[in-house]
Structures are given as structure tokens and as C-alpha cells.
Design an enzyme around this catalytic site. Structure first.
Site, mmCIF file in Angstrom:
data_model
loop_
_atom_site.group_PDB
_atom_site.id
_atom_site.type_symbol
_atom_site.label_atom_id
_atom_site.label_comp_id
_atom_site.label_asym_id
_atom_site.label_seq_id
_atom_site.Cartn_x
_atom_site.Cartn_y
_atom_site.Cartn_z
ATOM 1 C CB SER A 122 -24.595 5.320 -15.855
ATOM 2 O OG SER A 122 -24.222 4.007 -15.493
ATOM 3 C CE LYS A 152 -26.929 2.872 -13.337
ATOM 4 N NZ LYS A 152 -26.536 2.049 -14.494
#
Length: 230
Positions: free
Chosen positions: A151, A189
Site C-alpha cells: 500500500s 500509513k
């Protein structure tokens, strides 16, 4: 016994060495002996060398050592003299390279961190990894995590990389953080505030941004370095 041409050439070389400190060129020898080509000079030089009157020095341009002279050219006080040519005997030694010392420190690798779907919280050491001390910027403890998932590939963080994390409970907008979600799941993230909520943004369009209430997201650390093995 030397031929007249050999004797003339030896005398010419000896005279020029004594006068100028360097032997004559092949062109100068050719003119002095009234020869039509330099090949004749090569033959004379070779003959003088084979008879032990001169010695050519390997890897040195125009370098000739007069080893001895016939009795007709010396009074017994002759001392051989080495004449340096245009090139050195041996190449100069390489410049000494500075010794660079890199300080390093071992960090615990605390399992894997999801760069994708969150995984279980990080809570135990699985191995160690050595990192440059310069990577450990700022105050606070540091630890490492192995990345699982893709990701964050658009910011250069790939599956299998090891990220270095500085422990902190606060983050600025745009920081890449280890976030603990609902005290159960940990993920890597980009941190963004959206009013009273926190957005955990991926760096891969295939993954959606997760927007969570601020009280469900706890910052566990901020990314300060990355280690990749090939």
C-alpha cells in the site's frame, strides 16, 4: 670488437648524455650517423646492448644506461650513469584513501507491519537489525519493522523492506506513521487530520484511505529510515 658505426653511435650517445643529461632521440642518432632510416639505429642499439655497452630500461621512453665504454674512449674512470626518460619506472602509488568510519546501532525488529490491510498489534522482538547511527535522528527510542503489503509503494516502501521507526505518540500531517487502530491492529500509513477524525492514507491507488475517529487511532511511531535487501 665494435664496428665503426657502433663505436660512432656509442660515442655520440655518451657525449650527449655528458653534455645534456639525456640521451639523443632516434632521429638525432640517425642524422648524426648519416643513416637513411631509424631501423639502422635500432640494429646498432641492439648490437651495443647485446655486447654489454648499453642497457635500455623497460617501460621508460628514451632511457639508456651506458654500462661501459671501450678502452679507446675511457681512461678507466668511467662510472655508468642512468638517464631518466620521459616515463617513470613505475606508476606513482595511488593517493591514500581516507578511512571512513560509520557508526552503527542494532535495533530490535518487532515483527511485521502492514502496508495494506492492518495486522495484529506489534508486541514482540523477532530479530535484530544493524542500522547507521545517522538514521536514528531525534530523541526517543527506535525500533524496526518488516513491511508486509504494497500500500506504500508509491513512496518507495515495498513488501519485505525494513522500516526504522522512532517512538512517538504525536505526528504532523503528512508523516508516515505506525498507527494502532482500536488497540488491536497496526498499520503503516500517511497520517492526516480531518476535523475530529484521522485519515490513514495509502500510497497506492489500489488501497482506500481509512478515516477513523481520532480516539480509535494511536500513533506508535514515525518513519525515519528504510532498509532494503536485494
Amino acid at each position: 670488437m665494435l664496428t665503426k658505426k657502433q663505436l660512432d653511435l656509442l660515442a655520440f650517445i655518451h657525449k650527449r648524455v655528458q653534455r645534456d643529461g639525456v640521451p639523443p632521440s632516434f632521429d638525432e642518432m640517425k642524422v648524426a650517423l648519416d643513416l637513411r632510416s631509424k631501423s639502422g639505429i635500432h640494429r646498432l642499439i641492439t648490437a651495443l646492448e647485446e655486447r654489454g655497452f648499453i642497457r635500455r630500461l623497460a617501460h621508460r621512453a628514451r632511457a639508456i644506461e651506458v654500462v661501459k665504454l671501450p678502452d679507446s674512449m675511457t681512461d678507466g674512470g668511467f662510472t655508468p650513469r642512468v638517464i631518466d626518460g620521459d616515463l617513470p619506472d613505475t606508476p606513482p602509488p595511488p593517493a591514500a584513501q581516507p578511512v571512513v568510519t560509520i557508526e552503527a546501532q542494532e535495533l530490535p525488529v518487532m515483527g511485521k507491519i502492514a502496508a495494506g490491510v492492518p495486522i495484529e498489534a506489534i508486541n514482540q522482538r523477532v530479530r535484530g537489525v544493524t542500522v547507521p547511527a545517522s538514521m536514528l535522528a531525534g530523541s526517543g527510542a527506535h525500533y524496526a519493522l518488516e513491511v508486509k503489503g504494497e500500500s506504500m509503494i508509491e513512496v518507495g516502501i515495498n513488501d519485505g523492506d525494513v522500516v526504522v521507526i522512532r517512538e512517538t505518540s504525536v505526528a504532523d500531517d503528512g508523516d508516515i506513521v505506525v498507527a494502532l487502530v482500536e488497540d488491536q491492529e497496526a498499520t503503516l500509513k500517511r497520517f492526516k487530520r480531518r476535523g475530529d477524525a484521522i485519515a490513514l492514507e495509502a500510497a497506492n491507488p489500489a488501497f482506500e484511505t481509512r478515516v477513523l475517529p481520532a480516539d480509535q487511532v494511536k500513533v506508535q511511531g514515525r518513519l525515519v529510515g528504510l532498509i532494503r535487501s536485494y
